[in-house]
Every structure is written in C-alpha cells, then in structure tokens.
Design a protein around this motif. Structure first.
Motif, mmCIF file in Angstrom:
data_model
loop_
_atom_site.group_PDB
_atom_site.id
_atom_site.type_symbol
_atom_site.label_atom_id
_atom_site.label_comp_id
_atom_site.label_asym_id
_atom_site.label_seq_id
_atom_site.Cartn_x
_atom_site.Cartn_y
_atom_site.Cartn_z
ATOM 1 N N LYS A 43 27.418 73.560 16.472
ATOM 2 C CA LYS A 43 27.003 72.207 16.265
ATOM 3 C C LYS A 43 25.596 72.420 15.904
ATOM 4 N N TYR A 47 25.041 69.378 13.048
ATOM 5 C CA TYR A 47 23.785 68.152 12.933
ATOM 6 C C TYR A 47 22.194 68.929 12.430
ATOM 7 N N PRO A 176 27.026 67.751 26.345
ATOM 8 C CA PRO A 176 27.525 66.444 25.585
ATOM 9 C C PRO A 176 27.862 65.585 26.577
ATOM 10 N N VAL A 177 27.908 64.533 26.701
ATOM 11 C CA VAL A 177 28.716 63.338 27.650
ATOM 12 C C VAL A 177 29.518 63.676 27.806
ATOM 13 N N TYR B 26 27.368 61.567 15.894
ATOM 14 C CA TYR B 26 28.027 61.261 17.621
ATOM 15 C C TYR B 26 28.458 61.902 18.087
ATOM 16 N N ALA B 28 29.860 64.960 17.759
ATOM 17 C CA ALA B 28 28.745 66.333 18.418
ATOM 18 C C ALA B 28 28.463 65.883 19.661
ATOM 19 N N SER B 29 27.783 64.834 19.712
ATOM 20 C CA SER B 29 27.776 64.664 21.661
ATOM 21 C C SER B 29 27.958 64.477 22.238
ATOM 22 N N ARG B 30 29.401 64.209 22.024
ATOM 23 C CA ARG B 30 30.554 63.869 23.138
ATOM 24 C C ARG B 30 31.191 64.553 23.232
#
Lengths: 210, 63
Positions: A43, A47, A176-177, B26, B28-30
């Motif tokens: 990750k 990023y 993460p969500v 996006y 990666a954030s989920r």
C-alpha cells in the motif's frame, strides 16, 4: 480456503496499525511513509507512486522558462492586481513536496527575489496598470501566457494529488473502509425502518376497525 | 476533423494518469488484499474512462 480468500477476510482489527497518530503524521509528510511505518509495504508503494507521481507530473507540466512548478504557490493578496490562491489549501496535503511554497512565501511574498530558480515561488506582484507590461517578468499573467494550458493541467494534477493523500491519511489512521460491515449496518437500519412503518400501519388499521 | 482540433483532442491523454491515480488510491483506501485492490482499481478506471468518453462524445455532438 485458499490463501487469497483467507487474506481477503482480514478484519480491520487484524491489521497492525501500530501508533496510528504517528502514522498519520508520516502519511501527511510523505505519501506512503505512514503505511511503510505500519509495515503495509504494498500500500505504501501504491500511495507513493500514485500521489507523488501525480504531483511531480503536474509540477513538471507547469515548469518552464518562468520557473519550476509555478502552479504550486501561496498568494494571499485579494483584489485588483492580487491573486488569492485557494488551490494551495488542497496541494499542501501532499506534505513535504509542497513545502518549498511556504519557504518561498516566507522569504519573499512579492515574488521579486525568489529562491531556487523560482521553484514554487509566488508570481511577481505588479500594479494593475502594469499587469503583463513586460514580457520577461513573472507576473501571473505572463506565467499563464507562457505555460498556456499546462498551468491549468499542473494545477489540477497537484491539487488532486493533495486531495488523494487525505484518503491515504485516513487509511493510515483507521485502516481500510470495511464495506461489508457498512453494508450490513445499512441493511439493518433499513429493516428497522420497515418494521417501524409496518407496526405503525397495523396500529392505524386497528384504530380504524375500532 | 481539422489537424489542430485533432491535436487538442490528444490533450485528453492527460486524463490517463489522473484516472489511474484516483482509482488506485481510492481502491487502496477500501481494500487490504492486493489482488482485490488491483481488480477494484481496474474496474473503477474502466468505469471512469467510460463516463469520460461518453461525456466527451456527447459534448462533441452538442457543440
């Protein structure tokens, strides 16, 4: 269960977030650094490549004879002859790569004596009557003229990079969500609402019968 | 189409890094799993690209 299926079932609590507040600071300073600190190397790489890549690509697009990365700067002078640069509030979320703009603003907010070949320096402030008078000065009019649409593209990309880093910062803070959990809660809420409505209807029907 | 107009259309290629960066960040954030993340990101890039092309075509027809 295969290894991939097993990995996909990782719950939020199983992700090692270490000290999330340190991770947040690191994630803000350099995109991906907070995740590297947490040991989430893939990750961190995603990023860093996406956010820094987008930021530097935008900065290069807005570079030329008038200076480097001219789309990232601080200018807080409203009114005629001035330039209020609200974009910087989004660009600053990218962290250290956007810091030269702060140093340039502290050094010389008028843009007359910029450091480092004009890297992220504010445009030269000229009086409204002189705007664009000399083709060699680095006023905002001339910068826009020289860079043409690359100025707008650079602004868009650097701003987007800053905004995307907010996602990375929240990811470093709380993982993460969890979409499955969110969906389950939404369905539960909907079910409760339906039951409430049905109970109300039954109550009304009973009242009518009486 | 005039050559200059065609060259201006090539500016749309600047959207590619934007689409991919947005999709991957996006995604990666989920997702935590890399395989799911890449699949989610590619699907999202395709969706974004499709709607951008659709909007572009509609605008070309209208104006």
């Amino acid at each position: 269960m295969t290894a991939t299926e097993k990995d996909s079932k990782i719950s939020q609590s199983e992700i090692q977030l270490k000290d999330p507040y340190i991770a947040v600071w690191l994630a803000w300073l350099v995109p991906g650094l907070g995740h590297l600190y947490q040991g989430r190397k893939t990750k961190a790489m995603i990023y860093a490549i996406c956010i820094l890549g987008l930021f530097f690509f935008g900065a290069i697009l807005a570079s030329g004879k008038c200076g480097l990365a001219r789309c990232v700067y601080i200018s807080m002078k409203p009114g005629a002859g001035g330039d209020m640069r609200y974009y910087y509030f989004a660009q600053v979320w990218v962290g250290v790569p956007a810091f030269p703009a702060i140093i340039q603003y502290i050094h010389d907010p008028t843009g007359e004596n910029p450091l480092w070949n004009g890297l992220m320096a504010p445009p030269l402030r000229v009086s409204p009557s002189l705007r664009g008078y000399s083709e060699n000065d680095n006023s905002i009019d001339n910068i826009r003229k020289k860079l043409n649409r690359r100025f707008e593209l650079g602004t868009l990309m650097t701003t987007m990079a800053g905004l995307l880093n907010i996602f990375a910062i929240f990811d470093a803070l709380s993982g993460p969500v969890n979409e499955e959990e969110t969906e389950r809660r939404r369905k539960e809420k909907l079910k409760k609402k339906r039951m409430k409505r049905r109970a109300k209807r039954q109550k009304d029907d009973a009242a009518e019968e009486i | 189409m005039e050559p200059l107009a065609f060259l201006r259309c090539l500016d749309c290629l600047y959207a590619i890094p934007l689409i991919f960066a947005t999709s991957f960040v996006y995604a990666a954030s989920r997702n935590e799993n890399t395989q799911n993340l890449v699949y989610y990101a590619l699907r999202m890039s395709a969706t974004l690209g499709f709607f951008m092309v659709l909007t572009f075509v509609v605008m070309m027809i209208l104006f």
